[in-house]
Design a protein around this motif. Structure first.
Motif, PDB file in Angstrom:
ATOM      1  N   ARG A  33       0.847  -1.214   0.000  1.00 12.11           N
ATOM      2  CA  ARG A  33       0.000   0.000   0.000  1.00 12.11           C
ATOM      3  C   ARG A  33       0.878   1.259   0.000  1.00 12.11           C
ATOM      4  O   ARG A  33       0.563   2.258  -0.664  1.00 12.11           O
ATOM      5  CB  ARG A  33      -0.930   0.021   1.217  1.00 12.11           C
ATOM      6  N   CYS A  34       1.990   1.225   0.749  1.00  9.50           N
ATOM      7  CA  CYS A  34       2.889   2.390   0.801  1.00  9.50           C
ATOM      8  C   CYS A  34       3.436   2.696  -0.587  1.00  9.50           C
ATOM      9  O   CYS A  34       3.453   3.856  -1.024  1.00  9.50           O
ATOM     10  CB  CYS A  34       4.072   2.127   1.749  1.00  9.50           C
ATOM     11  N   ILE A  35       3.879   1.636  -1.287  1.00  5.80           N
ATOM     12  CA  ILE A  35       4.451   1.838  -2.629  1.00  5.80           C
ATOM     13  C   ILE A  35       3.372   2.337  -3.589  1.00  5.80           C
ATOM     14  O   ILE A  35       3.617   3.222  -4.408  1.00  5.80           O
ATOM     15  CB  ILE A  35       5.137   0.541  -3.130  1.00  5.80           C
ATOM     16  N   GLU A  36       2.156   1.804  -3.424  1.00  2.44           N
ATOM     17  CA  GLU A  36       1.032   2.262  -4.260  1.00  2.44           C
ATOM     18  C   GLU A  36       0.837   3.776  -4.082  1.00  2.44           C
ATOM     19  O   GLU A  36       0.732   4.530  -5.054  1.00  2.44           O
ATOM     20  CB  GLU A  36      -0.223   1.493  -3.796  1.00  2.44           C
ATOM     21  N   LEU A  37       0.846   4.220  -2.849  1.00  4.32           N
ATOM     22  CA  LEU A  37       0.640   5.649  -2.567  1.00  4.32           C
ATOM     23  C   LEU A  37       1.822   6.491  -3.059  1.00  4.32           C
ATOM     24  O   LEU A  37       1.633   7.533  -3.709  1.00  4.32           O
ATOM     25  CB  LEU A  37       0.414   5.852  -1.049  1.00  4.32           C
ATOM     26  N   LEU A  38       3.035   6.016  -2.777  1.00  4.95           N
ATOM     27  CA  LEU A  38       4.228   6.777  -3.203  1.00  4.95           C
ATOM     28  C   LEU A  38       4.304   6.859  -4.731  1.00  4.95           C
ATOM     29  O   LEU A  38       4.700   7.893  -5.277  1.00  4.95           O
ATOM     30  CB  LEU A  38       5.497   6.134  -2.623  1.00  4.95           C
ATOM     31  N   CYS A  39       3.914   5.785  -5.427  1.00  4.24           N
ATOM     32  CA  CYS A  39       3.906   5.822  -6.907  1.00  4.24           C
ATOM     33  C   CYS A  39       2.891   6.853  -7.413  1.00  4.24           C
ATOM     34  O   CYS A  39       3.147   7.548  -8.397  1.00  4.24           O
ATOM     35  CB  CYS A  39       3.566   4.450  -7.474  1.00  4.24           C
ATOM     36  N   ARG A  40       1.761   6.954  -6.746  1.00  6.32           N
ATOM     37  CA  ARG A  40       0.740   7.942  -7.148  1.00  6.32           C
ATOM     38  C   ARG A  40       1.313   9.360  -6.988  1.00  6.32           C
ATOM     39  O   ARG A  40       1.089  10.231  -7.819  1.00  6.32           O
ATOM     40  CB  ARG A  40      -0.538   7.802  -6.306  1.00  6.32           C
ATOM     41  N   ILE A  41       2.053   9.574  -5.891  1.00  5.54           N
ATOM     42  CA  ILE A  41       2.663  10.900  -5.665  1.00  5.54           C
ATOM     43  C   ILE A  41       3.710  11.170  -6.746  1.00  5.54           C
ATOM     44  O   ILE A  41       3.755  12.254  -7.331  1.00  5.54           O
ATOM     45  CB  ILE A  41       3.306  10.970  -4.253  1.00  5.54           C
ATOM     46  N   TYR A  42       4.538  10.150  -6.994  1.00  4.25           N
ATOM     47  CA  TYR A  42       5.608  10.303  -7.999  1.00  4.25           C
ATOM     48  C   TYR A  42       5.020  10.723  -9.346  1.00  4.25           C
ATOM     49  O   TYR A  42       5.542  11.611 -10.019  1.00  4.25           O
ATOM     50  CB  TYR A  42       6.397   8.999  -8.119  1.00  4.25           C
ATOM     51  N   GLY A  65      15.094   3.818   8.730  1.00  4.13           N
ATOM     52  CA  GLY A  65      15.352   4.769   7.647  1.00  4.13           C
ATOM     53  C   GLY A  65      15.579   4.035   6.339  1.00  4.13           C
ATOM     54  O   GLY A  65      15.085   4.442   5.281  1.00  4.13           O
ATOM     55  N   ALA A  66      16.328   2.913   6.388  1.00  5.69           N
ATOM     56  CA  ALA A  66      16.634   2.151   5.165  1.00  5.69           C
ATOM     57  C   ALA A  66      15.350   1.543   4.581  1.00  5.69           C
ATOM     58  O   ALA A  66      15.199   1.489   3.361  1.00  5.69           O
ATOM     59  CB  ALA A  66      17.656   1.062   5.470  1.00  5.69           C
ATOM     60  N   GLN A  67      14.449   1.102   5.454  1.00  2.44           N
ATOM     61  CA  GLN A  67      13.192   0.529   4.941  1.00  2.44           C
ATOM     62  C   GLN A  67      12.349   1.590   4.250  1.00  2.44           C
ATOM     63  O   GLN A  67      11.759   1.335   3.192  1.00  2.44           O
ATOM     64  CB  GLN A  67      12.411  -0.129   6.089  1.00  2.44           C
ATOM     65  N   TYR A  68      12.305   2.812   4.834  1.00  2.00           N
ATOM     66  CA  TYR A  68      11.569   3.893   4.146  1.00  2.00           C
ATOM     67  C   TYR A  68      12.261   4.260   2.845  1.00  2.00           C
ATOM     68  O   TYR A  68      11.602   4.513   1.830  1.00  2.00           O
ATOM     69  CB  TYR A  68      11.427   5.117   5.054  1.00  2.00           C
ATOM     70  N   ALA A  69      13.611   4.279   2.871  1.00  2.00           N
ATOM     71  CA  ALA A  69      14.357   4.609   1.647  1.00  2.00           C
ATOM     72  C   ALA A  69      14.027   3.590   0.558  1.00  2.00           C
ATOM     73  O   ALA A  69      13.856   3.954  -0.611  1.00  2.00           O
ATOM     74  CB  ALA A  69      15.852   4.644   1.943  1.00  2.00           C
ATOM     75  N   ALA A  70      13.911   2.318   0.951  1.00  2.00           N
ATOM     76  CA  ALA A  70      13.604   1.272  -0.038  1.00  2.00           C
ATOM     77  C   ALA A  70      12.203   1.483  -0.621  1.00  2.00           C
ATOM     78  O   ALA A  70      12.004   1.311  -1.831  1.00  2.00           O
ATOM     79  CB  ALA A  70      13.715  -0.108   0.617  1.00  2.00           C
ATOM     80  N   LEU A  71      11.254   1.876   0.205  1.00  2.00           N
ATOM     81  CA  LEU A  71       9.890   2.130  -0.300  1.00  2.00           C
ATOM     82  C   LEU A  71       9.911   3.305  -1.283  1.00  2.00           C
ATOM     83  O   LEU A  71       9.261   3.266  -2.329  1.00  2.00           O
ATOM     84  CB  LEU A  71       8.923   2.444   0.854  1.00  2.00           C
ATOM     85  N   LEU A  72      10.660   4.358  -0.905  1.00  2.00           N
ATOM     86  CA  LEU A  72      10.749   5.539  -1.779  1.00  2.00           C
ATOM     87  C   LEU A  72      11.431   5.174  -3.098  1.00  2.00           C
ATOM     88  O   LEU A  72      10.964   5.555  -4.181  1.00  2.00           O
ATOM     89  CB  LEU A  72      11.524   6.659  -1.078  1.00  2.00           C
ATOM     90  N   ALA A  73      12.531   4.414  -3.004  1.00  2.00           N
ATOM     91  CA  ALA A  73      13.283   4.041  -4.216  1.00  2.00           C
ATOM     92  C   ALA A  73      12.415   3.164  -5.130  1.00  2.00           C
ATOM     93  O   ALA A  73      12.408   3.349  -6.340  1.00  2.00           O
ATOM     94  CB  ALA A  73      14.565   3.313  -3.819  1.00  2.00           C
ATOM     95  N   ALA A  74      11.659   2.255  -4.522  1.00  2.00           N
ATOM     96  CA  ALA A  74      10.795   1.369  -5.319  1.00  2.00           C
ATOM     97  C   ALA A  74       9.710   2.159  -6.046  1.00  2.00           C
ATOM     98  O   ALA A  74       9.119   1.672  -7.000  1.00  2.00           O
ATOM     99  CB  ALA A  74      10.162   0.311  -4.413  1.00  2.00           C
ATOM    100  N   SER A  75       9.450   3.382  -5.588  1.00  2.00           N
ATOM    101  CA  SER A  75       8.405   4.214  -6.197  1.00  2.00           C
ATOM    102  C   SER A  75       9.002   5.259  -7.136  1.00  2.00           C
ATOM    103  O   SER A  75       8.279   6.109  -7.655  1.00  2.00           O
ATOM    104  CB  SER A  75       7.592   4.906  -5.100  1.00  2.00           C
TER     105      SER A  75
END
Ligand code: SAM
Length: 345
Positions: free
Chosen positions: A261-270, A314-324
């Motif tokens: 769900r996090c990646i879904e939301l971050l991709c929408r923002i991207y 921090g690394a887990q959030y970075a991974a979610l951001l990078a995946a998006s």
């Protein structure tokens, strides 16, 4: 032989009874002990306090003694009789009228979180939140469960609101956000963090994006006409189009949701933003090896009991951001509960 200090389980006893302390604070706030002392402007006897809060004398005497033991009240002795007054911290944080009051958060802890935590063992066994057992509501739609009544929603909004008076400035200044003039606070709730942005950055405007009924209550009760640089946008951030902004804030949003769900939301923002834009995550970061801070470890259990998410490193959030799609990702610790992670497009 083992020294005596090693066989006395001080920590374990403290932990076993930690909830007695929480409940003492909850009850003192609910009865309005600190408010009565604030209004009196002089130390009061247990009898005076018991009458003012409408409680038994015996019960009040024990409650006040425990509050004094917890250093939440000062004691004054006069002619063999004890009188109580607020400590400085109690006056600032435990009275309802104080601008820095934590009373609403304490009430939410007492009436909602405490009840959910009754089912922590089930939550750990099942790996999911406990709304059905605690409140008899389906948790299929998380925020429908959280906002099961208007009263519950307003209480939640107060809970969200109060912490940013205490540590909001630290998170909005962890990075220099001056270059971002148009800010969108996704899931911006009561607007407390939006206000901190407008205070710290005189040139920015902030749009609070949230579910329609949250926006309505926020506009009526939390954000005033004087906050001219704050506006609202109603919507569902998983479904509706997102406003164009230079910076998107997600404060305590990703910790509610699964990685997917996090990646879904971050991709929408991207997709919604232009190159040069950024996203600021505000969360309680876990140490990289999961070894602390204790608050974030306990919050992660709270997320298990109450949401679909977790606290992350921090690394887990970075991974979610990078995946998006986001790049140039950095995080900053504030030394308080909440930290900041910034990613760029
Ligand atoms: N950002 C605020 C803060 O840190 O104080 C509030 C955080 S609160 C844990 C989550 C917020 O997300 C709530 O205000 C909730 O109404 C909002 N929210 C949840 N689901 C949403 C959705 N699908 N679309 C828009 N907002 C949503």
């Amino acid at each position: 032989t083992t020294p005596a200090t090693d066989v006395y389980p001080r920590k374990i006893l403290e932990y076993m009874e930690g909830f007695l302390i929480s409940k003492t604070v909850f009850t003192s706030c609910e009865l309005g002990v600190f408010d009565v002392l604030l209004a009196a402007e002089r130390p009061l006897s247990a009898e005076e306090i018991s009458q003012a809060v409408g409680a038994s004398l015996d019960g009040t005497q024990r409650l006040l003694a425990a509050c004094a033991g917890l250093q939440l009240l000062n004691t004054h002795w006069d002619n063999g009789q004890v009188f109580y007054s607020n400590t400085e911290q109690s006056r600032v944080f435990l009275t309802r009228s104080s601008p820095l009051s934590l009373c609403q958060s304490i009430q939410y802890s007492s009436r909602t979180i405490y009840l959910c935590w009754h089912y922590l063992t089930d939550a750990v066994r099942e790996g999911r939140n406990q709304y059905e057992k605690a409140f008899g509501v389906s948790s299929k739609d998380l925020f429908q469960a959280l906002y099961r009544s208007d009263e519950e929603m307003v209480k939640f909004m107060h809970l969200m609101n109060s912490i940013w008076n205490i540590c909001g400035r630290d998170v909005v200044t962890a990075f220099d956000l001056m270059p971002f003039k148009v800010i969108c606070d996704l899931g911006g709730c009561s607007g407390a963090l939006a206000k901190q942005c407008t205070l710290a950055y005189p040139e920015c405007t902030v749009t609070i994006f949230d579910l329609p009924k949250v926006v309505r209550v926020s506009g009526e009760h939390f954000v005033t006409e004087a906050d001219q640089r704050i506006s609202f946008h109603e919507g569902d951030f998983f479904k509706d189009s997102l406003p164009v902004a230079d910076l998107y804030i997600l404060a305590r949003i990703l910790h509610d949701w699964t990685d997917e769900r996090c990646i879904e939301l971050l991709c929408r923002i991207y997709k919604a933003c232009k190159p040069g834009s950024a996203v600021l995550l505000v969360e309680a970061l876990l140490n990289e090896d999961g070894s602390g801070p204790l608050t974030a470890q306990l919050y992660s259990l709270n997320m298990l009991v109450q949401t679909e998410g977790r606290e992350r490193t921090g690394a887990q959030y970075a991974a979610l951001l990078a995946a998006s799609g986001f790049t140039n990702i950095q995080h900053r610790l504030t030394g308080k509960i909440y930290d900041a992670v910034l990613g760029h497009k």
